[in-house]
Write an enzyme that holds these catalytic residues in place. Sequence first.
Site, PDB file in Angstrom:
ATOM      1  N   LYS A  91      91.106  33.647  65.271  1.00 55.72           N
ATOM      2  CA  LYS A  91      90.949  32.312  64.705  1.00 55.72           C
ATOM      3  C   LYS A  91      90.301  31.621  65.763  1.00 55.72           C
ATOM      4  O   LYS A  91      90.389  31.570  67.034  1.00 55.72           O
ATOM      5  CB  LYS A  91      92.568  31.829  64.884  1.00 55.72           C
ATOM      6  CG  LYS A  91      92.781  30.293  64.608  1.00 55.72           C
ATOM      7  CD  LYS A  91      94.172  29.790  64.604  1.00 55.72           C
ATOM      8  CE  LYS A  91      94.454  28.526  63.927  1.00 55.72           C
ATOM      9  NZ  LYS A  91      95.967  28.171  63.797  1.00 55.72           N
ATOM     10  N   GLU A 111      97.031  21.597  61.329  1.00 54.30           N
ATOM     11  CA  GLU A 111      96.300  22.660  61.135  1.00 54.30           C
ATOM     12  C   GLU A 111      96.400  23.261  59.542  1.00 54.30           C
ATOM     13  O   GLU A 111      95.280  23.811  59.196  1.00 54.30           O
ATOM     14  CB  GLU A 111      96.876  24.107  61.970  1.00 54.30           C
ATOM     15  CG  GLU A 111      96.721  24.053  63.537  1.00 54.30           C
ATOM     16  CD  GLU A 111      97.234  25.225  64.074  1.00 54.30           C
ATOM     17  OE1 GLU A 111      96.470  26.104  64.551  1.00 54.30           O
ATOM     18  OE2 GLU A 111      98.594  25.185  64.121  1.00 54.30           O
ATOM     19  N   TYR A 159      84.522  49.148  49.831  1.00 51.72           N
ATOM     20  CA  TYR A 159      84.667  47.966  50.767  1.00 51.72           C
ATOM     21  C   TYR A 159      84.722  46.628  49.975  1.00 51.72           C
ATOM     22  O   TYR A 159      84.756  45.423  50.503  1.00 51.72           O
ATOM     23  CB  TYR A 159      83.766  47.930  52.048  1.00 51.72           C
ATOM     24  CG  TYR A 159      82.382  48.132  51.676  1.00 51.72           C
ATOM     25  CD1 TYR A 159      81.298  47.406  51.420  1.00 51.72           C
ATOM     26  CD2 TYR A 159      81.683  49.633  52.119  1.00 51.72           C
ATOM     27  CE1 TYR A 159      79.989  47.645  51.150  1.00 51.72           C
ATOM     28  CE2 TYR A 159      80.537  49.786  51.813  1.00 51.72           C
ATOM     29  CZ  TYR A 159      79.576  48.737  51.289  1.00 51.72           C
ATOM     30  OH  TYR A 159      78.435  49.226  51.199  1.00 51.72           O
ATOM     31  N   ILE A 216      99.187  33.902  61.605  1.00 52.30           N
ATOM     32  CA  ILE A 216      98.308  34.814  61.025  1.00 52.30           C
ATOM     33  C   ILE A 216      98.673  36.184  61.163  1.00 52.30           C
ATOM     34  O   ILE A 216      98.305  37.128  60.556  1.00 52.30           O
ATOM     35  CB  ILE A 216      96.999  34.540  61.997  1.00 52.30           C
ATOM     36  CG1 ILE A 216      97.104  34.813  63.493  1.00 52.30           C
ATOM     37  CG2 ILE A 216      96.326  33.254  61.831  1.00 52.30           C
ATOM     38  CD1 ILE A 216      95.954  34.640  64.318  1.00 52.30           C
ATOM     39  N   GLU A 217      99.719  36.463  62.063  1.00 49.47           N
ATOM     40  CA  GLU A 217     100.161  37.854  61.913  1.00 49.47           C
ATOM     41  C   GLU A 217     100.993  38.176  60.378  1.00 49.47           C
ATOM     42  O   GLU A 217     100.890  39.150  59.869  1.00 49.47           O
ATOM     43  CB  GLU A 217     101.535  38.280  63.073  1.00 49.47           C
ATOM     44  CG  GLU A 217     100.888  38.353  64.511  1.00 49.47           C
ATOM     45  CD  GLU A 217     100.960  37.132  65.087  1.00 49.47           C
ATOM     46  OE1 GLU A 217     100.617  35.947  64.316  1.00 49.47           O
ATOM     47  OE2 GLU A 217     101.229  36.821  66.365  1.00 49.47           O
TER      48      GLU A 217
END
Length: 118
Positions: free
Chosen positions: A98, A21, A53, A71-72
């Site tokens: 994801k 990955e 933003y 990803i956390e």
Amino acid sequence: MIKVALQGAEFYAYHGFYHEEQLIGTHFLVDVQVGFYADIDLDKDNLSNTVNYEMLYAIIEQEMKHTRKVIETVAQAILNRVKTEFTFIEMAEVTIKKQRPPFSGPIKQSVITLSYQK
């Protein structure tokens, strides 16, 4: 409360637990929402009276470039930077999706969300 959000910011990044990955990469969608109370005069139409933003996007973009296994961890890094940049916010939420995670069957996306409340 005023809420400012970016939804569906798209990135190609190399996050993932498995070595493959991190070599191949995949598509991610990122949502960030922040909330704050306006004790300023919004009629003044001044960018300094709100959360910019464009700066939110820059934070997301920079953190998505740092390859991580989980990803956390990416979401936490984004959340930490947002809290540091905009100290007046009362809440924030970061969601990372994801796209097409590598499973044996079809899955549209895996999703994690981290929230902060002052």
